[in-house]
Each structure stands twice: as C-alpha cells, then as structure tokens.
Design a protein around this motif. Structure first.
Motif, mmCIF file in Angstrom:
data_model
loop_
_atom_site.group_PDB
_atom_site.id
_atom_site.type_symbol
_atom_site.label_atom_id
_atom_site.label_comp_id
_atom_site.label_asym_id
_atom_site.label_seq_id
_atom_site.Cartn_x
_atom_site.Cartn_y
_atom_site.Cartn_z
ATOM 1 N N MET A 1 0.842 -1.195 0.000
ATOM 2 C CA MET A 1 0.000 0.000 0.000
ATOM 3 C C MET A 1 0.877 1.245 0.000
ATOM 4 O O MET A 1 1.889 1.298 0.694
ATOM 5 C CB MET A 1 -0.904 0.024 1.230
ATOM 6 N N ARG A 2 0.507 2.242 -0.779
ATOM 7 C CA ARG A 2 1.274 3.472 -0.849
ATOM 8 C C ARG A 2 1.292 4.168 0.502
ATOM 9 O O ARG A 2 0.349 4.101 1.286
ATOM 10 C CB ARG A 2 0.666 4.414 -1.888
ATOM 11 N N ALA A 3 2.409 4.895 0.762
ATOM 12 C CA ALA A 3 2.574 5.547 2.063
ATOM 13 C C ALA A 3 1.490 6.578 2.320
ATOM 14 O O ALA A 3 1.072 6.776 3.469
ATOM 15 C CB ALA A 3 3.958 6.193 2.129
ATOM 16 N N ASP A 4 1.016 7.267 1.258
ATOM 17 C CA ASP A 4 -0.015 8.273 1.476
ATOM 18 C C ASP A 4 -1.325 7.633 1.926
ATOM 19 O O ASP A 4 -2.046 8.179 2.770
ATOM 20 C CB ASP A 4 -0.224 9.119 0.226
ATOM 21 N N ARG A 5 -1.625 6.454 1.407
ATOM 22 C CA ARG A 5 -2.843 5.775 1.829
ATOM 23 C C ARG A 5 -2.709 5.218 3.242
ATOM 24 O O ARG A 5 -3.669 5.213 4.013
ATOM 25 C CB ARG A 5 -3.184 4.661 0.851
ATOM 26 N N VAL A 6 -1.518 4.728 3.575
ATOM 27 C CA VAL A 6 -1.282 4.260 4.944
ATOM 28 C C VAL A 6 -1.548 5.395 5.919
ATOM 29 O O VAL A 6 -2.231 5.220 6.943
ATOM 30 C CB VAL A 6 0.157 3.730 5.102
ATOM 31 N N PHE A 7 -1.014 6.575 5.616
ATOM 32 C CA PHE A 7 -1.242 7.713 6.509
ATOM 33 C C PHE A 7 -2.714 8.096 6.530
ATOM 34 O O PHE A 7 -3.277 8.363 7.603
ATOM 35 C CB PHE A 7 -0.411 8.921 6.083
ATOM 36 N N ALA A 8 -3.366 8.127 5.376
ATOM 37 C CA ALA A 8 -4.773 8.527 5.323
ATOM 38 C C ALA A 8 -5.641 7.608 6.173
ATOM 39 O O ALA A 8 -6.430 8.071 7.006
ATOM 40 C CB ALA A 8 -5.253 8.530 3.874
ATOM 41 N N TYR A 9 -5.506 6.301 5.966
ATOM 42 C CA TYR A 9 -6.332 5.359 6.717
ATOM 43 C C TYR A 9 -5.947 5.322 8.194
ATOM 44 O O TYR A 9 -6.804 5.294 9.076
ATOM 45 C CB TYR A 9 -6.206 3.961 6.114
ATOM 46 N N GLY A 10 -4.633 5.314 8.455
ATOM 47 C CA GLY A 10 -4.177 5.210 9.830
ATOM 48 C C GLY A 10 -4.488 6.448 10.649
ATOM 49 O O GLY A 10 -4.954 6.351 11.795
ATOM 50 N N ALA A 11 -4.249 7.634 10.087
ATOM 51 C CA ALA A 11 -4.521 8.866 10.826
ATOM 52 C C ALA A 11 -6.012 9.036 11.078
ATOM 53 O O ALA A 11 -6.422 9.477 12.164
ATOM 54 C CB ALA A 11 -3.976 10.065 10.062
ATOM 55 N N THR A 12 -6.822 8.681 10.097
ATOM 56 C CA THR A 12 -8.277 8.768 10.288
ATOM 57 C C THR A 12 -8.735 7.827 11.394
ATOM 58 O O THR A 12 -9.516 8.206 12.271
ATOM 59 C CB THR A 12 -9.004 8.426 8.982
ATOM 60 N N ALA A 13 -8.229 6.592 11.380
ATOM 61 C CA ALA A 13 -8.588 5.638 12.424
ATOM 62 C C ALA A 13 -8.088 6.095 13.790
ATOM 63 O O ALA A 13 -8.786 5.953 14.807
ATOM 64 C CB ALA A 13 -8.021 4.260 12.088
ATOM 65 N N GLY A 14 -6.882 6.643 13.835
ATOM 66 C CA GLY A 14 -6.335 7.103 15.105
ATOM 67 C C GLY A 14 -7.108 8.274 15.676
ATOM 68 O O GLY A 14 -7.356 8.350 16.888
ATOM 69 N N LEU A 15 -7.500 9.220 14.809
ATOM 70 C CA LEU A 15 -8.282 10.364 15.290
ATOM 71 C C LEU A 15 -9.666 9.910 15.744
ATOM 72 O O LEU A 15 -10.195 10.409 16.746
ATOM 73 C CB LEU A 15 -8.392 11.408 14.184
ATOM 74 N N LEU A 16 -10.239 8.946 15.033
ATOM 75 C CA LEU A 16 -11.521 8.389 15.457
ATOM 76 C C LEU A 16 -11.374 7.677 16.802
ATOM 77 O O LEU A 16 -12.244 7.793 17.674
ATOM 78 C CB LEU A 16 -12.046 7.419 14.405
ATOM 79 N N GLY A 17 -10.268 6.953 16.983
ATOM 80 C CA GLY A 17 -10.013 6.296 18.253
ATOM 81 C C GLY A 17 -9.917 7.295 19.399
ATOM 82 O O GLY A 17 -10.443 7.065 20.492
ATOM 83 N N ASP A 18 -9.246 8.420 19.139
ATOM 84 C CA ASP A 18 -9.169 9.454 20.171
ATOM 85 C C ASP A 18 -10.547 10.013 20.482
ATOM 86 O O ASP A 18 -10.889 10.237 21.646
ATOM 87 C CB ASP A 18 -8.237 10.576 19.715
ATOM 88 N N ARG A 19 -11.355 10.209 19.442
ATOM 89 C CA ARG A 19 -12.695 10.752 19.647
ATOM 90 C C ARG A 19 -13.564 9.793 20.472
ATOM 91 O O ARG A 19 -14.333 10.219 21.333
ATOM 92 C CB ARG A 19 -13.343 11.033 18.291
ATOM 93 N N LEU A 20 -13.441 8.488 20.208
ATOM 94 C CA LEU A 20 -14.289 7.507 20.882
ATOM 95 C C LEU A 20 -13.753 7.100 22.257
ATOM 96 O O LEU A 20 -14.528 6.861 23.186
ATOM 97 C CB LEU A 20 -14.438 6.259 20.007
ATOM 98 N N LEU A 21 -12.428 7.008 22.377
ATOM 99 C CA LEU A 21 -11.830 6.436 23.581
ATOM 100 C C LEU A 21 -11.141 7.465 24.475
ATOM 101 O O LEU A 21 -11.029 7.252 25.683
ATOM 102 C CB LEU A 21 -10.815 5.348 23.200
ATOM 103 N N GLY A 22 -10.648 8.543 23.866
ATOM 104 C CA GLY A 22 -9.845 9.473 24.635
ATOM 105 C C GLY A 22 -8.532 8.841 25.055
ATOM 106 O O GLY A 22 -8.096 7.820 24.514
ATOM 107 N N ASP A 23 -7.881 9.442 26.034
ATOM 108 C CA ASP A 23 -6.623 8.906 26.540
ATOM 109 C C ASP A 23 -6.890 7.806 27.560
ATOM 110 O O ASP A 23 -7.876 7.877 28.299
ATOM 111 C CB ASP A 23 -5.803 10.015 27.213
ATOM 112 N N PRO A 24 -6.014 6.805 27.628
ATOM 113 C CA PRO A 24 -6.179 5.781 28.675
ATOM 114 C C PRO A 24 -5.941 6.385 30.048
ATOM 115 O O PRO A 24 -5.120 7.282 30.213
ATOM 116 C CB PRO A 24 -5.099 4.753 28.328
ATOM 117 N N ARG A 25 -6.668 5.901 31.024
ATOM 118 C CA ARG A 25 -6.520 6.417 32.382
ATOM 119 C C ARG A 25 -5.165 6.044 32.970
ATOM 120 O O ARG A 25 -4.603 6.772 33.785
ATOM 121 C CB ARG A 25 -7.634 5.853 33.268
ATOM 122 N N ARG A 26 -4.641 4.894 32.563
ATOM 123 C CA ARG A 26 -3.358 4.431 33.086
ATOM 124 C C ARG A 26 -2.515 3.913 31.919
ATOM 125 O O ARG A 26 -3.041 3.415 30.928
ATOM 126 C CB ARG A 26 -3.576 3.323 34.114
#
Length: 313
Positions: free
Chosen positions: A1-26
């Motif tokens: 997979m091209r690096a630009d697509r890796v960043f697109a999919y990964g960054a989107t998933a990571g930002l969604l993860g932050d939105r849904l989960l926030g930071d871990p308590r520990r």
C-alpha cells in the motif's frame, strides 16, 4: 500500500479512536516517554546548554528512531502499517482529553463552583488559579484550548503527514520535552534552551495551519484574520501568538492581557482588541471550534500527502 494511503487510513482511524476512547486512564505512552525523559535528565543535567541539547537529541531521537524501526518492521504488511499509524496517531493526539478537561471546568463555572474550577485548571494549563475569578478562568481555558489544538492535534497530524510514524512520535516527544524543561525557571533556563527552540521550530507549521483553519471554521473569518495579522506578533510565543489571536477573532473575544505563572506576573498584549471579554459560555464555543479545526486538519494533511505523493511519481 502506498505511504499516502497508509497515513490517510491510519490517521483517520487514530483520530476516530481518540474521539471515541480518549486517553487511557493508566499506562499512557506519552506518560511513559515522560518518565524516560526524566530519567535521562537525572543522568545528564548540568546548568549548560550543551548538556540540555544532548538530552533533547537522546529523547527526541530515541522516540523518532523507535517509530522508524517499528514502521520498517511492519512495512511488508499493509494492515499492520495502517494499524501502527492508527495506534501512533491515537497515542499522540489529545483532542478528546483537551475537550473533556475544558468542559469539566466549564460545568463547574456554570454551577457557580469557582473553587472546583480552580482545582481543575492545573490539569489544563500552568496559570495560578487562585489569582483568577470565574471570567479569568474562562479566559485561561479558551487560550489553552486554542494553543493545545495546535500542540495536541494539528501539529501531530502535520508531522505525521511529513514523516509518518517517526514524525508523529518525534513531534510529541518535542512537545512533551518543552513542557518538562522548556520553561524559563532557574533550573531550565540553559538546560531547556534546546528543547524550547526545537519546539518552536517543530510547532511553526502546525500553528500557522491551526490559525488558518480557525479562520475558516470560526464564526468570524475576517475577524480571525484581522486579529492574526494585527496582534500575533506581540505574543511572546511565535506559535501560540497566531493560534490564540485567530481563535480570539474567530470567537469575537479578547484574549491575552495580564497573566500569572508560578507567582510571576506577565503583561501580554491583548489579542483582538475589538472583541468582548471572555465569558463562561465561550469555553464550549472554543471546544467546538477546536473540534472543527482538528477535522479540517485531518482532511488537509491527508490531501496534501496524496498530492505530494502523486507529483513525486
């Protein structure tokens, strides 16, 4: 997979993860980095710029190098590359925790619990809470939301687009070190010099993008641009100035003025002289603007990465 697509999919998933989960308590990875950086400081500290620069190189180079090793290890697998980028993005962005802390203070102020708001303020910024009334606390929160939108969200996405996982981890390392040793206390005036200057350089593009996107996403586009152009240069921070000025203009409020840090009073220029004084409801408006800016930054950095990759063919 091209690096630009890796960043697109990964960054989107990571930002969604932050939105849904926030930071871990520990066990947050940034907290682990902070402990490692503190251990390095105990071994290296001298009241000298050179030793502070070595501390910066060891910590930032270690974080970016670890990211590079991990990215190389998973490169043969598209799924693993996306997953690593998502995990790194989630680990370094902090938009949800920023919003949570700001809204918690806002709720306390709306309930008339000024003491409760003062108790929570140090979780968000380094102001002296006892020196602030309700409106002063609200102003400090809005300024912190503005600055941390750049530091905790947009700047990380910019460096992720530039350098992938090493960029994400390296930027967060720089930003964390600046918070630890980059201030002008007697202990860190020389030792933290390199970390502070590197943070200024690393934060420069993200701060300008944040200011521009705040103008686009805010209620008063022209006011944001006007305040940015007129007032940002008067701020002592080359990166917080554009961000806070643009947020002030976009929200129609005044920021800056007299501040107190650790018993030290600073008289800063007022940002957006035409605005009104900050009120408690402006905390929620600032949080919503921050959220919009973060989403726009994701779209911008993904698009920029795709365009640059396409031109490089």
């Amino acid at each position: 997979m091209r690096a630009d697509r890796v960043f697109a999919y990964g960054a989107t998933a990571g930002l969604l993860g932050d939105r849904l989960l926030g930071d871990p308590r520990r066990g947050h990875p940034v907290a682990a980095f902070g402990r490692a950086a503190a251990a390095v400081e105990r071994a290296l500290w001298r009241d000298h710029r050179g030793w502070g620069a070595l501390h910066t190189v060891v910590c930032v180079g270690g974080a970016a190098g670890l990211g590079a090793i991990a990215a190389a290890a998973v490169r043969p697998s598209r799924a693993a590359s996306v997953a690593l980028t998502a995990a790194a993005t989630w680990a370094v962005v902090g938009g949800t925790s920023l919003a949570r802390e700001a809204r918690g203070i806002g709720r306390a102020l709306r309930a008339g619990d000024v003491e409760g708001a003062r108790a929570r303020l140090p979780h968000l910024c380094g102001r002296d809470p006892q020196a602030l009334d309700a409106d002063g606390i609200a102003r400090a929160v809005v300024e912190s939301v503005a600055e941390n939108t750049s530091d905790a969200v947009v700047g990380a996405l910019v460096w992720g687009a530039v350098a992938g996982v090493p960029g994400l981890l390296g930027f967060r390392a720089v930003n964390t070190l600046d918070a630890m040793v980059g201030h002008k206390s007697p202990r860190y005036r020389r030792y933290g010099w390199a970390s502070a200057r590197l943070d200024d350089l690393a934060g420069w593009p993200g701060a300008r993008l944040t200011a521009a996107l705040a103008a686009v996403a805010g209620d008063d586009r022209h006011g944001a641009v006007r305040a940015w152009r007129a007032d940002a240069a008067g701020h002592p921070s080359p990166n917080a100035g554009p961000v806070e000025a643009s947020f002030a203009g976009a929200l129609g409020v005044r920021l800056g003025g007299t501040l107190s840090y650790g018993g030290r009073v600073e008289h800063r220029p007022v940002l957006n002289q035409r605005g009104r004084a900050v009120a408690v409801p402006d905390i929620e408006r600032a949080v919503r603007l921050s959220r919009r800016v973060g989403l726009l930054a994701l779209g911008f950095t993904v698009a920029a990465r795709v365009i640059v990759k396409g031109r490089g063919k």
